[in-house]
Write a protein that holds these residues in place. Structure first.
Motif, PDB file in Angstrom:
ATOM      1  N   LEU A  98       3.325 -81.752  33.302  1.00  0.00           N
ATOM      2  CA  LEU A  98       4.415 -82.198  32.439  1.00  0.00           C
ATOM      3  C   LEU A  98       4.429 -81.319  31.205  1.00  0.00           C
ATOM      4  N   PHE A  99       5.596 -80.819  30.867  1.00  0.00           N
ATOM      5  CA  PHE A  99       5.764 -80.046  29.639  1.00  0.00           C
ATOM      6  C   PHE A  99       6.775 -80.792  28.770  1.00  0.00           C
ATOM      7  N   LEU A 100       6.410 -81.047  27.537  1.00  0.00           N
ATOM      8  CA  LEU A 100       7.313 -81.661  26.574  1.00  0.00           C
ATOM      9  C   LEU A 100       7.505 -80.663  25.450  1.00  0.00           C
ATOM     10  N   ASN A 101       8.729 -80.229  25.267  1.00  0.00           N
ATOM     11  CA  ASN A 101       9.068 -79.220  24.263  1.00  0.00           C
ATOM     12  C   ASN A 101       8.227 -77.958  24.422  1.00  0.00           C
ATOM     13  N   GLY A 102       8.042 -77.552  25.662  1.00  0.00           N
ATOM     14  CA  GLY A 102       7.350 -76.305  25.965  1.00  0.00           C
ATOM     15  C   GLY A 102       5.835 -76.374  25.921  1.00  0.00           C
ATOM     16  N   ARG A 103       5.277 -77.567  25.740  1.00  0.00           N
ATOM     17  CA  ARG A 103       3.821 -77.708  25.664  1.00  0.00           C
ATOM     18  C   ARG A 103       3.319 -78.648  26.748  1.00  0.00           C
ATOM     19  N   PRO A 104       2.211 -78.288  27.430  1.00  0.00           N
ATOM     20  CA  PRO A 104       1.680 -79.162  28.473  1.00  0.00           C
ATOM     21  C   PRO A 104       1.202 -80.495  27.878  1.00  0.00           C
ATOM     22  N   VAL A 105       1.450 -81.577  28.602  1.00  0.00           N
ATOM     23  CA  VAL A 105       1.094 -82.924  28.151  1.00  0.00           C
ATOM     24  C   VAL A 105      -0.060 -83.451  28.991  1.00  0.00           C
ATOM     25  N   GLY A 109      16.783 -84.651  21.601  1.00  0.00           N
ATOM     26  CA  GLY A 109      16.706 -83.196  21.665  1.00  0.00           C
ATOM     27  C   GLY A 109      15.497 -82.672  22.418  1.00  0.00           C
ATOM     28  N   ALA A 110      14.636 -83.558  22.910  1.00  0.00           N
ATOM     29  CA  ALA A 110      13.424 -83.123  23.613  1.00  0.00           C
ATOM     30  C   ALA A 110      13.778 -82.390  24.899  1.00  0.00           C
ATOM     31  N   ARG A 111      12.859 -81.509  25.305  1.00  0.00           N
ATOM     32  CA  ARG A 111      12.957 -80.794  26.572  1.00  0.00           C
ATOM     33  C   ARG A 111      11.756 -81.205  27.414  1.00  0.00           C
ATOM     34  N   LEU A 112      12.022 -81.733  28.605  1.00  0.00           N
ATOM     35  CA  LEU A 112      10.972 -82.242  29.478  1.00  0.00           C
ATOM     36  C   LEU A 112      11.038 -81.532  30.815  1.00  0.00           C
ATOM     37  N   ALA A 113       9.913 -80.977  31.254  1.00  0.00           N
ATOM     38  CA  ALA A 113       9.823 -80.332  32.563  1.00  0.00           C
ATOM     39  C   ALA A 113       8.729 -81.044  33.358  1.00  0.00           C
ATOM     40  N   LEU A 114       9.044 -81.363  34.619  1.00  0.00           N
ATOM     41  CA  LEU A 114       8.122 -82.099  35.474  1.00  0.00           C
ATOM     42  C   LEU A 114       7.899 -81.334  36.766  1.00  0.00           C
ATOM     43  N   SER A 115       6.644 -81.335  37.235  1.00  0.00           N
ATOM     44  CA  SER A 115       6.310 -80.617  38.452  1.00  0.00           C
ATOM     45  C   SER A 115       5.160 -81.308  39.171  1.00  0.00           C
ATOM     46  N   CYS A 116       5.131 -81.130  40.486  1.00  0.00           N
ATOM     47  CA  CYS A 116       3.947 -81.505  41.258  1.00  0.00           C
ATOM     48  C   CYS A 116       2.891 -80.442  40.972  1.00  0.00           C
ATOM     49  N   ALA A 117       1.757 -80.571  41.604  1.00  0.00           N
ATOM     50  CA  ALA A 117       0.692 -79.585  41.418  1.00  0.00           C
ATOM     51  C   ALA A 117       1.197 -78.188  41.770  1.00  0.00           C
ATOM     52  N   MET A 118       0.883 -77.247  40.891  1.00  0.00           N
ATOM     53  CA  MET A 118       1.250 -75.850  41.130  1.00  0.00           C
ATOM     54  C   MET A 118       0.002 -75.122  41.622  1.00  0.00           C
ATOM     55  N   ILE A 133      -2.368 -74.733  23.083  1.00  0.00           N
ATOM     56  CA  ILE A 133      -0.938 -74.846  23.360  1.00  0.00           C
ATOM     57  C   ILE A 133      -0.549 -76.232  23.860  1.00  0.00           C
ATOM     58  N   SER A 134      -1.504 -77.128  24.036  1.00  0.00           N
ATOM     59  CA  SER A 134      -1.212 -78.468  24.554  1.00  0.00           C
ATOM     60  C   SER A 134      -0.408 -79.281  23.556  1.00  0.00           C
ATOM     61  N   HIS A 135       0.367 -80.202  24.086  1.00  0.00           N
ATOM     62  CA  HIS A 135       1.197 -81.082  23.259  1.00  0.00           C
ATOM     63  C   HIS A 135       0.295 -81.961  22.396  1.00  0.00           C
ATOM     64  N   GLN A 136       0.541 -81.951  21.110  1.00  0.00           N
ATOM     65  CA  GLN A 136      -0.146 -82.825  20.163  1.00  0.00           C
ATOM     66  C   GLN A 136       0.911 -83.644  19.467  1.00  0.00           C
ATOM     67  N   LYS A 194      14.070 -80.858  33.332  1.00  0.00           N
ATOM     68  CA  LYS A 194      14.001 -79.883  34.415  1.00  0.00           C
ATOM     69  C   LYS A 194      13.003 -80.408  35.439  1.00  0.00           C
ATOM     70  N   LEU A 195      13.369 -80.332  36.705  1.00  0.00           N
ATOM     71  CA  LEU A 195      12.496 -80.760  37.792  1.00  0.00           C
ATOM     72  C   LEU A 195      12.148 -79.555  38.650  1.00  0.00           C
ATOM     73  N   PHE A 196      10.892 -79.497  39.101  1.00  0.00           N
ATOM     74  CA  PHE A 196      10.459 -78.369  39.907  1.00  0.00           C
ATOM     75  C   PHE A 196       9.799 -78.823  41.197  1.00  0.00           C
ATOM     76  N   ASN A 197       9.750 -77.938  42.127  1.00  0.00           N
ATOM     77  CA  ASN A 197       9.218 -78.067  43.479  1.00  0.00           C
ATOM     78  C   ASN A 197       9.638 -79.388  44.124  1.00  0.00           C
ATOM     79  N   MET A 198       8.740 -80.134  44.712  1.00  0.00           N
ATOM     80  CA  MET A 198       9.098 -81.333  45.463  1.00  0.00           C
ATOM     81  C   MET A 198       9.771 -82.398  44.600  1.00  0.00           C
ATOM     82  N   LEU A 199       9.519 -82.370  43.312  1.00  0.00           N
ATOM     83  CA  LEU A 199      10.118 -83.380  42.439  1.00  0.00           C
ATOM     84  C   LEU A 199      11.629 -83.230  42.349  1.00  0.00           C
TER      85      LEU A 199
END
Length: 188
Positions: free
Chosen positions: A63-70, A81-90, A111-114, A131-136
């Motif tokens: 999970l990336f929230l505003n470009g940072r891994p969560v 205004g948040a940007r959220l990206a979700l993915s299964c295991a890469m 670089i992790s989300h704080q 944004k959704l990636f791969n199987m998601l």
């Protein structure tokens, strides 16, 4: 952009469920959705979207929230205004490093989300980009499309041959929805 009376007018387009595959690439590019403002990422995924917590913890590993891994979905706040990206295991080292709570997560601590305390907006609704990636993309895409997404008309060009009304829509964003009753019972 806050959701209020000043938000540009929107047109709505209801898409035939058979046309769902046409919209899946758009979900990787990012679509806007309305959510409750200033809630935890866990609240968004489990309560607002209705996903089972086991699914979120077991399937959505990156999970990336505003470009940072969560790593902590209970503490990460989703605001307007948040940007959220979700993915299964890469795969590979990058995938293992970016995975939520993974053994290599310490390599990305800088670089992790704080979560930072910030002034909370009074708005109850927020507009975020997802944004959704791969199987998601296939698993969660129908859920988002059933709830409704917002996209600029130019992002919907692939639908114009089947939905000529798009050519006449002049709104800044178009609300796109697919009437799906039973999105995926395995998710909720």
């Amino acid at each position: 952009m806050p959701i209020d009376k000043k938000t540009p007018s929107r047109k709505e387009l209801v898409i035939d469920p058979a046309d769902l595959p046409l919209l899946l690439p758009l979900l990787q590019q990012g679509v806007q959705i309305e959510v409750e403002n200033d809630r935890s990422l866990e609240d968004l995924l489990c309560r607002q979207w209705g996903l089972e917590r086991d699914y979120v913890l077991g399937r959505i590993s990156t999970l990336f929230l505003n470009g940072r891994p969560v790593d902590d979905i209970e503490k990460a706040r989703v605001t307007d205004g948040a940007r959220l990206a979700l993915s299964c295991a890469m795969p590979g080292l990058i995938g293992a490093t970016m995975r939520r709570g993974g053994v290599l997560a310490s390599f990305r601590s800088s670089i992790s989300h704080q979560e930072k305390q910030s002034a909370t907006s009074r708005s109850r609704r927020a507009l975020i980009t997802v944004k959704l990636f791969n199987m998601l993309t296939r698993e969660l895409g129908p859920l988002l499309l059933a709830r409704g997404i917002l996209a600029p008309p130019s992002a919907l060009d692939m639908l114009k041959p089947r939905y000529p009304a798009l050519n006449r829509m002049t709104a800044e964003r178009i609300a796109v929805r697919i009437p799906i009753d039973d999105v995926n019972p395995a998710l909720s």
